[in-house]
Design a protein around this motif. Structure first.
Motif, PDB file in Angstrom:
ATOM      1  N   CYS A  55      28.775  32.318 -28.645  1.00  0.00           N
ATOM      2  CA  CYS A  55      28.833  32.373 -29.707  1.00  0.00           C
ATOM      3  C   CYS A  55      27.522  32.885 -30.121  1.00  0.00           C
ATOM      4  O   CYS A  55      27.242  33.303 -31.903  1.00  0.00           O
ATOM      5  CB  CYS A  55      29.056  30.947 -30.299  1.00  0.00           C
ATOM      6  SG  CYS A  55      27.413  29.476 -29.585  1.00  0.00           S
ATOM      7  N   ARG A  56      26.196  32.675 -29.828  1.00  0.00           N
ATOM      8  CA  ARG A  56      24.969  32.816 -30.613  1.00  0.00           C
ATOM      9  C   ARG A  56      24.504  31.805 -31.254  1.00  0.00           C
ATOM     10  O   ARG A  56      23.739  32.360 -32.109  1.00  0.00           O
ATOM     11  CB  ARG A  56      25.204  34.553 -31.199  1.00  0.00           C
ATOM     12  CG  ARG A  56      23.750  34.953 -31.257  1.00  0.00           C
ATOM     13  CD  ARG A  56      23.365  36.152 -32.490  1.00  0.00           C
ATOM     14  NE  ARG A  56      23.227  35.388 -33.724  1.00  0.00           N
ATOM     15  CZ  ARG A  56      22.348  34.533 -34.261  1.00  0.00           C
ATOM     16  NH1 ARG A  56      22.100  34.095 -34.047  1.00  0.00           N
ATOM     17  NH2 ARG A  56      22.579  34.702 -35.907  1.00  0.00           N
ATOM     18  N   CYS A  60      28.243  27.470 -27.014  1.00  0.00           N
ATOM     19  CA  CYS A  60      29.180  27.495 -26.037  1.00  0.00           C
ATOM     20  C   CYS A  60      28.989  27.549 -25.289  1.00  0.00           C
ATOM     21  O   CYS A  60      29.369  26.913 -23.829  1.00  0.00           O
ATOM     22  CB  CYS A  60      29.522  29.307 -26.174  1.00  0.00           C
ATOM     23  SG  CYS A  60      28.666  30.069 -26.050  1.00  0.00           S
ATOM     24  N   GLY A  61      27.140  27.019 -24.773  1.00  0.00           N
ATOM     25  CA  GLY A  61      26.811  27.013 -23.483  1.00  0.00           C
ATOM     26  C   GLY A  61      26.646  28.124 -22.570  1.00  0.00           C
ATOM     27  O   GLY A  61      26.856  28.487 -21.497  1.00  0.00           O
ATOM     28  N   CYS A  63      24.911  30.365 -23.015  1.00  0.00           N
ATOM     29  CA  CYS A  63      23.680  31.875 -22.383  1.00  0.00           C
ATOM     30  C   CYS A  63      22.256  30.628 -21.990  1.00  0.00           C
ATOM     31  O   CYS A  63      21.258  30.818 -21.724  1.00  0.00           O
ATOM     32  CB  CYS A  63      23.107  31.748 -23.587  1.00  0.00           C
ATOM     33  SG  CYS A  63      22.664  30.730 -24.708  1.00  0.00           S
ATOM     34  N   CYS A  75      19.664  32.059 -27.149  1.00  0.00           N
ATOM     35  CA  CYS A  75      20.414  32.276 -28.247  1.00  0.00           C
ATOM     36  C   CYS A  75      19.694  30.624 -29.259  1.00  0.00           C
ATOM     37  O   CYS A  75      19.774  30.400 -30.425  1.00  0.00           O
ATOM     38  CB  CYS A  75      21.091  32.052 -27.886  1.00  0.00           C
ATOM     39  SG  CYS A  75      22.001  30.722 -28.510  1.00  0.00           S
TER      40      CYS A  75
END
Ligand code: SF4
Ligand code: FES
Lengths: 234, 122
Positions: A55-56, A60-61, A63, A75
């Motif tokens: 998602c950046r 979304c979790g 990264c 991010c």
């Protein structure tokens, strides 16, 4: 633009005997995050680097990784806030490494499934939503804001020693439903919670609390859940 | 059988052990306070066998010290078992270590109780 040095964990189990660190010198723009740096490397310097992101936007979790020894979201973490050079980037600890910064998250999702992370209520559904008062909603605290990034579970020494331990994220989820006044599922969850790999493996180390990029407090949630289970048993 | 071994020593999932660990912890705080107060402060730090045995000859002190001993042993045995559950995941080894810990705890408890009961004033 400022030049910064990044030491990044590299490991390809298919070709490498053991992991190593690769150093990259990157011209960093003022508002860049760790994810911007990884993208810069992947897109323009070294396409073999592997990591997860989607998602950046910190939602979304995907990264989560360890930066300078602390789990965080790539991010969300601004380079400008980090004075130390080089910046060291590792995969989430405690998981099997697929490649570089991408790890096998299966144990995390397995643990999550064991606490049945959904609303359990067999009463006939009302014609509209199941209402909650502000006070009832407040019982869950901000636990509903968890994005399941696994930064907490992967920072937990109890999880490192017991791969089957539910871990802070799954326990926070169990807390979220147990303290949801609309939920009636505690008796279906209690076996997973009151278990050798459940609630009692938490020794209040509070790494999860330090690691959580959403400032949630799984340790506190676990304490409340422990009290609740003990009351249930008495 | 393996399933049985897996469950062994887990004590109803762990909640019973957890609550007793807290209760004995609380008892230890009170008992330790009394212990230090009477043994090391009120008599000016002068600990002698005669003084200790004189106090331990009293039924009230026998009760206090037996409670102290029981709480301390339960708390420490549970602490060791907690560590075993944290680090030992091979079922057979875990069962063995947990059993040894309980047996050692029990032997220490019996020895301690026998000593406290037997003490008479000099
Ligand atoms: S509690 Fe925080 S660190 Fe843990 S999974 Fe949820 S958002 Fe990530
Ligand atoms: S890319 Fe989605 S949380 Fe970072």
């Amino acid at each position: 633009m400022a030049k910064r040095t990044f030491k990044i964990f590299r490991f390809n189990p298919e070709t490498d005997e053991k992991p190593s660190y690769k150093t990259y010198e990157i011209d960093v723009q003022p508002a860049w995050t760790i994810l911007d740096v990884l993208n810069e490397i992947k897109w323009f310097q070294d396409g073999t680097l592997t990591y997860r992101r989607s998602c950046r936007h910190g939602i979304c979790g995907s990264c989560a990784m360890m930066v300078n020894g602390i789990n965080n979201l790539a991010c969300e973490l601004q380079i400008a806030t980090m004075k130390k050079d080089p910046i060291v980037i590792d995969p989430l600890p405690g998981f099997e490494i697929y490649k570089d910064l991408a790890v096998n998250m299966d144990p995390f999702y397995e643990a999550l499934k064991r606490v049945k992370p959904w609303l359990i209520n067999n009463d006939p559904a009302p014609s509209r939503e199941r209402l909650q008062s502000q006070e009832e909603f407040a019982l869950m605290g901000n636990s509903i804001a968890c994005i399941l990034c696994a930064a907490c579970t992967s920072s937990c020494p109890s999880f490192w020693t017991d791969g089957e331990y539910l871990g802070p994220a799954a326990l926070l989820k169990a807390f979220r439903y147990t303290f949801d006044t609309r939920d009636h599922g505690l008796d279906q969850r209690i076996e997973a919670l009151d278990n050798k790999h459940g609630l009692w493996r938490c020794h209040k180390i509070t790494n999860c609390f330090t690691a959580c990029p959403k400032n949630l407090n799984p340790t506190e949630a676990i304490s409340k859940l422990q009290k609740r289970i003990v009351e249930e048993k008495l | 059988m393996n399933q049985l071994l897996k469950q062994f020593g887990t004590q109803s999932g762990g909640s019973t052990a957890w609550i007793w660990q807290r209760i004995t912890g609380l008892v230890l705080v009170i008992a330790l306070f009394l212990h230090y107060l009477f043994l090391h402060f009120l008599n000016g730090g002068n600990v002698t066998y005669g003084e200790v045995s004189g106090r331990l000859a009293m039924p009230l002190w026998k009760t206090i010290d037996i409670t102290f001993l029981t709480a301390a042993l339960y708390h420490s045995v549970q602490g060791v078992i907690m560590n075993i559950h944290d680090y030992v995941h091979r079922a057979m080894l875990r069962v063995t270590l947990v059993s040894i810990t309980w047996v050692v705890g029990l032997i220490l408890w019996i020895t301690g109780i026998a000593t406290v009961i037997a003490i008479k004033s000099l």
